[in-house]
Every structure is written in C-alpha cells, then in structure tokens.
Write a protein that holds these residues in place. Structure first.
Motif, PDB file in Angstrom:
ATOM      1  N   UNK A 112       4.667  -0.272   7.624  1.00  0.00           N
ATOM      2  CA  UNK A 112       5.226  -1.440   6.956  1.00  0.00           C
ATOM      3  C   UNK A 112       5.353  -1.119   5.464  1.00  0.00           C
ATOM      4  N   UNK A 113       6.563  -1.314   4.908  1.00  0.00           N
ATOM      5  CA  UNK A 113       6.835  -0.945   3.521  1.00  0.00           C
ATOM      6  C   UNK A 113       6.940  -2.162   2.600  1.00  0.00           C
ATOM      7  N   UNK A 114       6.280  -3.257   2.972  1.00  0.00           N
ATOM      8  CA  UNK A 114       6.362  -4.467   2.170  1.00  0.00           C
ATOM      9  C   UNK A 114       5.926  -4.221   0.726  1.00  0.00           C
ATOM     10  N   UNK A 115       4.821  -3.500   0.538  1.00  0.00           N
ATOM     11  CA  UNK A 115       4.287  -3.288  -0.812  1.00  0.00           C
ATOM     12  C   UNK A 115       5.226  -2.449  -1.671  1.00  0.00           C
ATOM     13  N   UNK A 116       6.063  -1.653  -1.031  1.00  0.00           N
ATOM     14  CA  UNK A 116       6.958  -0.763  -1.761  1.00  0.00           C
ATOM     15  C   UNK A 116       8.345  -1.375  -1.986  1.00  0.00           C
ATOM     16  N   UNK A 117       8.679  -2.419  -1.233  1.00  0.00           N
ATOM     17  CA  UNK A 117      10.059  -2.900  -1.164  1.00  0.00           C
ATOM     18  C   UNK A 117      10.665  -3.202  -2.534  1.00  0.00           C
TER      19      UNK A 117
ATOM     20  N   UNK B 161      14.328   0.760  -4.431  1.00  0.00           N
ATOM     21  CA  UNK B 161      15.622   1.193  -4.952  1.00  0.00           C
ATOM     22  C   UNK B 161      15.461   2.032  -6.210  1.00  0.00           C
ATOM     23  N   UNK B 162      14.574   1.613  -7.093  1.00  0.00           N
ATOM     24  CA  UNK B 162      14.342   2.356  -8.331  1.00  0.00           C
ATOM     25  C   UNK B 162      13.951   3.797  -8.028  1.00  0.00           C
ATOM     26  N   UNK B 163      13.032   3.982  -7.086  1.00  0.00           N
ATOM     27  CA  UNK B 163      12.567   5.330  -6.751  1.00  0.00           C
ATOM     28  C   UNK B 163      13.668   6.127  -6.042  1.00  0.00           C
ATOM     29  N   UNK B 164      14.279   5.528  -5.022  1.00  0.00           N
ATOM     30  CA  UNK B 164      15.242   6.259  -4.210  1.00  0.00           C
ATOM     31  C   UNK B 164      16.504   6.627  -4.979  1.00  0.00           C
ATOM     32  N   UNK B 165      16.932   5.752  -5.896  1.00  0.00           N
ATOM     33  CA  UNK B 165      18.162   6.014  -6.642  1.00  0.00           C
ATOM     34  C   UNK B 165      17.923   6.805  -7.923  1.00  0.00           C
ATOM     35  N   UNK B 166      16.721   7.327  -8.094  1.00  0.00           N
ATOM     36  CA  UNK B 166      16.417   8.192  -9.241  1.00  0.00           C
ATOM     37  C   UNK B 166      16.404   9.659  -8.823  1.00  0.00           C
ATOM     38  N   UNK B 167      17.224   9.984  -7.811  1.00  0.00           N
ATOM     39  CA  UNK B 167      17.357  11.369  -7.383  1.00  0.00           C
ATOM     40  C   UNK B 167      16.541  11.751  -6.172  1.00  0.00           C
ATOM     41  N   UNK B 168      15.857  10.765  -5.555  1.00  0.00           N
ATOM     42  CA  UNK B 168      15.056  11.087  -4.373  1.00  0.00           C
ATOM     43  C   UNK B 168      15.958  11.582  -3.249  1.00  0.00           C
TER      44      UNK B 168
ATOM     45  N   UNK C 225       9.410   5.158 -15.859  1.00  0.00           N
ATOM     46  CA  UNK C 225       8.124   5.050 -15.166  1.00  0.00           C
ATOM     47  C   UNK C 225       7.809   6.344 -14.414  1.00  0.00           C
ATOM     48  N   UNK C 226       6.548   6.505 -14.062  1.00  0.00           N
ATOM     49  CA  UNK C 226       6.077   7.731 -13.418  1.00  0.00           C
ATOM     50  C   UNK C 226       5.895   7.510 -11.921  1.00  0.00           C
ATOM     51  N   UNK C 227       6.607   8.306 -11.128  1.00  0.00           N
ATOM     52  CA  UNK C 227       6.461   8.283  -9.667  1.00  0.00           C
ATOM     53  C   UNK C 227       5.597   9.462  -9.246  1.00  0.00           C
ATOM     54  N   UNK C 228       4.665   9.203  -8.330  1.00  0.00           N
ATOM     55  CA  UNK C 228       3.809  10.268  -7.803  1.00  0.00           C
ATOM     56  C   UNK C 228       3.775  10.182  -6.281  1.00  0.00           C
ATOM     57  N   UNK C 229       3.673  11.349  -5.631  1.00  0.00           N
ATOM     58  CA  UNK C 229       3.383  11.363  -4.199  1.00  0.00           C
ATOM     59  C   UNK C 229       2.388  12.487  -3.925  1.00  0.00           C
ATOM     60  N   UNK C 230       1.458  12.202  -3.021  1.00  0.00           N
ATOM     61  CA  UNK C 230       0.407  13.151  -2.665  1.00  0.00           C
ATOM     62  C   UNK C 230       0.343  13.266  -1.151  1.00  0.00           C
ATOM     63  N   UNK C 231       0.244  14.505  -0.658  1.00  0.00           N
ATOM     64  CA  UNK C 231       0.250  14.803   0.768  1.00  0.00           C
ATOM     65  C   UNK C 231      -1.116  15.333   1.176  1.00  0.00           C
ATOM     66  N   UNK C 232      -1.667  14.778   2.249  1.00  0.00           N
ATOM     67  CA  UNK C 232      -2.958  15.214   2.791  1.00  0.00           C
ATOM     68  C   UNK C 232      -2.808  15.460   4.289  1.00  0.00           C
TER      69      UNK C 232
END
Length: 239
Positions: free
Chosen positions: A3-8, A12-19, A172-179
């Motif tokens: 569920x992506x409610x918290x990200x919704x 758009x800001x993240x995805x349309x910034x070159x993701x 703004x700063x976007x981060x992603x971490x993979x475990x």
C-alpha cells in the motif's frame, strides 16, 4: 500487496525528477503490435496515472484502463485523467482482480511485476510486489483471465535497485536503501527537506530467477516472445 498511501502525495515529485523516462516508456508501448488503433490497454499498477496520461496524449485512439491497489494514488490519477475520454480507473488487488472486460494488452512498468536487466541480452530475474508464490500465481492467473487468446502481456525491464541519494526537482533529498530478505529484498524510500523527513515508504519484494519466472508464466498460459522490439519490456502472448 504493498500500500503506497504514505507515499502518494510525494510520488509525482519523485517519479518526475528522472526516476523514470516516461516518454521512452510510451515510445516502447507505441511500438507493440497489439497496441493497435482502437485496441484496449490495461495498466497493472497505474499509480497516479503518469504513464496513462502520456499514452492517452500520444494515442487518443486507445481504450485505456488503469488499476491500482492504493486508493490515494488513484485519487490523484482521477484528477489527472478526468478529461481523457473513455478512460477508466478501478481499485483492484491483482490477486483477486475481477472486471467484465477483456483487454488486447496488459502492461506493468514498475507496477506489480517487472524484469531486471542481466549482464547480456537476457534478463536476470523478475521482481514482484507480491511476496507469496500463491499470490503471484493467483495474480498472473487473473491477468490471464482478462486477456483473450493471443492477448499480450508486457512486463517492464529495469536496472537492479540499489542504494542511492539524489536531489529531486524542488531541491529536496530523495533516498532509497535496499536490504536483502528471504527470497527478495526490502526497499525503504524516503524524502527529506533538510533534516525533516517528509515521507518514508517500506516495500518488500519477491525475487524470481528468470528461469523460475518464465516457467511460472508458461504454466499460466503465457508464451515468451523473444526479441521483443524494445529493451523496456519483456513480451508474452497468451495461448
């Protein structure tokens, strides 16, 4: 299903910034034979409608439908796509998806399933938002049930997920971490305004070796179409 409610509200800001390169995705869809004039196309995991918006602008002849599990994402998509004639959106869990329409083409790019590029021409694995094997089988069965014989399933091809930090378009700063986790990985996305964390989303993924994935799709009635005309999608044809 995640569920992506918290990200919704920040999606758009993240995805349309070159993701993603959305124009390249639409270019790839436009080259698929089954995406013919007047045909019906179903997006699995439509999110906020960023792909459908561009596809509708490029191909107003298509009959478009988008499904997603997260209502907050669909709420944004409904506003974005409100003026597109004949386009429909529906909240669906792909595991139990039930609609009264057959589609010429179903696709997912960053949605429910996608493939990961390998070192050569062949993909190395398939990634799923569905963690259990039973859910993956049920979900693909439901997709098959919404395609006629000869219908096309397109699953996106992406590079492997990895840790990174970058600035989005507003600074703004976007981060992603993979475990690594059992049979997959955990991805934590976050968005920060200086020291203030505005959003955090955690999603667990199931990883299938490419041979496992192809065997599963074959079991459920999908023939792999080698040499598809795009390196952005793996193509399958329903028997």
């Amino acid at each position: 299903m995640a569920d992506y409610t918290d990200m919704a509200g920040h999606y758009d800001l993240i995805m349309e910034s070159g993701y993603y390169d959305y124009e390249a995705i639409v270019d790839a869809l436009d080259r698929v034979d089954s995406v013919a004039p007047g045909s019906s196309v179903l997006e699995l995991g439509a999110g906020t409608g960023l792909i459908l918006q561009r596809l509708a602008a490029r191909r107003p002849d298509l009959r478009l439908t988008g499904v997603d599990f997260t209502q907050a994402m669909l709420d944004i998509a409904e506003v974005r796509l409100a003026t597109v004639p004949g386009l429909s959106l529906s909240r669906q869990n792909v595991v139990t998806m039930a609609m009264d329409t057959l589609y010429d083409t179903a696709f997912s790019y960053g949605g429910v399933w996608y493939f990961v590029r390998g070192d050569g021409e062949r993909c190395s694995s398939m990634i799923s938002h569905l963690r259990s094997d039973a859910d993956n089988e049920s979900g693909l069965q439901q997709v098959a049930a919404h395609l006629p014989p000869g219908g096309t399933l397109l699953l996106g091809i992406q590079s492997p997920h990895h840790d990174y930090t970058d600035r989005v378009s507003n600074g703004m700063r976007y981060e992603q971490r993979i475990t690594p986790i059992d049979n997959g990985f955990r991805k934590v996305y976050s968005l920060h305004d200086d020291d203030l964390r505005l959003m955090e989303q955690t999603t667990d993924y199931r990883v299938y070796d490419v041979d496992e994935a192809l065997a599963l799709l074959d079991k459920l009635g999908f023939d792999h179409v080698p040499g598809a005309p795009s390196r952005l999608f793996e193509e399958f044809r329903k028997r």
